[in-house]
Design a protein around this motif. Structure first.
Motif, PDB file in Angstrom:
ATOM      1  N   VAL A 165      61.901 154.629  76.880  1.00 59.04           N
ATOM      2  CA  VAL A 165      61.815 154.154  78.264  1.00 59.04           C
ATOM      3  C   VAL A 165      61.744 152.627  78.301  1.00 59.04           C
ATOM      4  N   SER A 166      60.932 152.049  77.403  1.00 56.21           N
ATOM      5  CA  SER A 166      60.775 150.596  77.377  1.00 56.21           C
ATOM      6  C   SER A 166      62.078 149.895  76.999  1.00 56.21           C
ATOM      7  N   MET A 167      62.773 150.406  75.977  1.00 57.54           N
ATOM      8  CA  MET A 167      64.000 149.763  75.520  1.00 57.54           C
ATOM      9  C   MET A 167      65.148 149.986  76.503  1.00 57.54           C
ATOM     10  N   ALA A 168      65.216 151.162  77.108  1.00 62.68           N
ATOM     11  CA  ALA A 168      66.297 151.446  78.055  1.00 62.68           C
ATOM     12  C   ALA A 168      66.169 150.599  79.320  1.00 62.68           C
ATOM     13  N   ALA A 169      64.931 150.332  79.749  1.00 64.94           N
ATOM     14  CA  ALA A 169      64.730 149.541  80.964  1.00 64.94           C
ATOM     15  C   ALA A 169      65.276 148.124  80.819  1.00 64.94           C
ATOM     16  N   GLU A 170      65.258 147.584  79.598  1.00 61.88           N
ATOM     17  CA  GLU A 170      65.768 146.233  79.384  1.00 61.88           C
ATOM     18  C   GLU A 170      67.281 146.154  79.520  1.00 61.88           C
ATOM     19  N   HIS A 171      67.969 147.280  79.451  1.00 58.26           N
ATOM     20  CA  HIS A 171      69.426 147.301  79.576  1.00 58.26           C
ATOM     21  C   HIS A 171      69.873 147.956  80.878  1.00 58.26           C
ATOM     22  N   GLY A 172      68.953 148.163  81.812  1.00 61.26           N
ATOM     23  CA  GLY A 172      69.311 148.739  83.100  1.00 61.26           C
ATOM     24  C   GLY A 172      69.631 150.214  83.058  1.00 61.26           C
ATOM     25  N   LEU A 173      69.132 150.927  82.049  1.00 59.21           N
ATOM     26  CA  LEU A 173      69.378 152.364  81.926  1.00 59.21           C
ATOM     27  C   LEU A 173      68.156 153.142  82.385  1.00 59.21           C
TER      28      LEU A 173
END
Length: 542
Positions: free
Chosen positions: A408-416
């Motif tokens: 969730v944390s990593m995906a949020a940085e790419h707008g996913l």
């Protein structure tokens, strides 16, 4: 579907609420390290005493006792350090209570399973949902003894829960037990002692909005200068004004450095923690801050650009891309990792696999990633799977909670966005409906790849099944091959196909009218045929 349980609705997982970055403190002098060790040991002693007092209070804790503990700590340090210590103490006590509740639930699940299997006759076969009886009298006897042991443990744990007693080890229970197995751990007593003391140090401070650079206790300027407000008994070690000690080394956050710089320039709260890696002999500083709560996007918006379905396994992620209509696109992708070894190695493996997964999702242009809402809490009990030791080790070793949080944390940085779905029957139905149709001489489909398609379709709101079943024998087509792709009610394609002529086969024509002459035959006949028939055009149903 009559005997199956009700599936949980899919939902968009909430985004991260905080950020943490870490960098190494370089070029420290021996005096800098001496001061850091002295401050960490002094505040670590205060933290140990405060935790002991909090555990002694148990359920009798109140705001008055909290304030009294904080006043006692302020005399030995400062009000800000005392507030940070008491906050960490309460977090540790609350975590211990949650772990205690999980332990009680696990014991209760094992007791229920043992009682059920002991009540069955010897050798009775089990079902997919419940285990059967034990195989022999010897096994039955040993399990009856284990039931008595679990019941005794459960009684003791419930009594401690009701009394508010918890068990907490500052420094970690695993490191504490390593003291008795130094040879197996490859450590000497001096090395273990150094690691044990470093883990029990306390060098942390919460941020304060409105204060200079967002933190008054551990201050990091925009140029990377790090200074610490020393506690009262160590004020004589200060090398600058106001009882502060400035380190020689400088800090520079390579990751999220611009975001961190914006916060400290606006004097917004930033929390810091300094710790020593005894294996490498390096000092690190971790900065963390909270993010404002961001409202999650609607589920339909997350589905608009398609989905990547991800099946989580013990050694890899099996991912498949689907368009917004639920159709598989391209080839299956697998992102491997190795969960053996140390915690640091496992964490790095998971992070690397997620990075490759997210980069692929960004390249293909999807808007969300579908993943199973896994929780093996009930399945980790030893009694549920009996002698399947390797399977129990498998599900116990999968870091489901950490994996979801990191994704969730990593995906949020790419707008996913991340869409969580019910994991029920994804592997079974994926293999049943998708593995064989998508297997070609050049494409090898595994059950895990097919499960990724099932997860993606469920996240998109489509059924896992590819097609509807043919009609039964008492209807048209006599259970033939006819199947339909469209859902019921779309363009009337679920109905029975109309006949191609106006009459049943072999019957008389509906009228004597003829629309075209029959073609001449090469066969010699005694007399010309006088048979006439009418052929109507095919009727469209859509």
């Amino acid at each position: 579907m009559g005997g199956l349980g009700k599936l949980t609705a899919s939902f968009v997982v909430s985004g991260p609420c905080g950020v943490a970055v870490r960098d190494r403190l370089k070029h420290l002098t021996p005096q800098d390290e001496k001061v850091l060790q002295a401050v960490g040991a002094h505040q670590g002693t205060l933290a140990s005493g405060d935790l002991k007092a909090r555990c002694a209070d148990g359920l009798e804790h109140s705001a008055q006792t909290w304030a009294a503990r904080k006043r006692d700590l302020t005399k030995e340090s400062s009000s800000r350090i005392a507030g940070a210590i008491t906050k960490v103490t309460h977090d540790q006590w609350a975590l211990a209570r949650r772990c205690q509740a999980a332990y009680i639930r696990n014991l209760a699940a094992g007791i229920r399973t043992l009682r059920h299997r002991l009540s069955l006759p010897l050798g009775e076969k089990g079902t997919k949902r419940e285990a059967g009886g034990y195989r022999s009298k010897n096994e039955w006897f040993r399990k009856s003894r284990r039931l008595a042991m679990l019941e005794e443990r459960h009684t003791a744990a419930v009594a401690e829960w009701q009394a508010g007693r918890v068990r907490v080890v500052r420094g970690g229970k695993r490191l504490l037990n390593t003291r008795h197995h130094l040879t197996a751990a490859g450590l000497t007593e001096e090395q273990w002692r150094e690691r044990w003391e470093a883990e029990r140090w306390f060098l942390a401070a919460d941020g304060e909005s409105g204060k200079r650079f967002g933190n008054e206790t551990i201050r990091v300027t925009d140029t990377g200068e790090v200074s610490i407000r020393l506690p009262a008994p160590l004020a004589h070690l200060a090398n600058t004004r106001h009882g502060r000690y400035t380190l020689t080394g400088r800090i520079a956050f390579a990751h999220r450095g611009a975001e961190w710089a914006d916060r400290i320039e606006a004097n917004r709260a930033v929390a810091y923690r300094i710790h020593l890696d005894t294996e490498r002999g390096r000092w690190y500083l971790t900065a963390s801050w909270q993010r404002p709560a961001i409202q999650t996007i609607p589920l339909e918006t997350a589905r608009a650009r398609g989905m990547i379905g991800v099946d989580t396994n013990a050694d890899h992620f099996a991912a498949y891309r689907l368009d917004q209509h639920g159709n598989p696109v391209g080839e299956p992708h697998r992102f491997g990792y190795d969960l053996s070894g140390t915690i640091t190695h496992r964490d790095a493996q998971i992070r690397h696999a997620l990075t490759r997964l997210i980069n692929w999702a960004v390249r293909v242009g999807v808007g969300a990633i579908g993943i199973e809402d896994l929780d093996f809490t009930a399945e980790k009990t030893r009694e549920k799977h009996g002698g399947r030791k390797r399977f129990r080790q498998l599900i116990s070793g999968m870091p489901t909670g950490k994996l979801k949080a990191r994704l969730v944390s990593m995906a949020a940085e790419h707008g996913l966005s991340v869409v969580a779905v019910d994991p029920a029957y994804t592997s079974l139905w994926g293999a049943q409906h998708w593995q064989k149709p998508l297997t070609t001489p050049r494409r090898k489909m595994s059950r895990h790849d097919a499960a990724g398609i099932a997860i993606g379709r469920r996240a998109l709101g489509h059924p896992v099944r590819r097609r509807t079943a043919p009609p039964p024998h008492d209807q048209s087509d006599r259970a033939g091959h006819r199947t339909t792709q469209a859902a019921p009610g779309n363009r009337r394609r679920e109905g029975t196909r109309p006949p191609t002529t106006d009459r049943p086969p072999g019957g008389p024509p509906p009228s004597g009218k003829r629309t075209r002459e029959p073609s001449a035959s090469n066969t010699v006949r005694d007399a010309p045929s006088t048979h006439r028939w009418v052929q109507d055009s095919l009727r469209h149903t859509g």
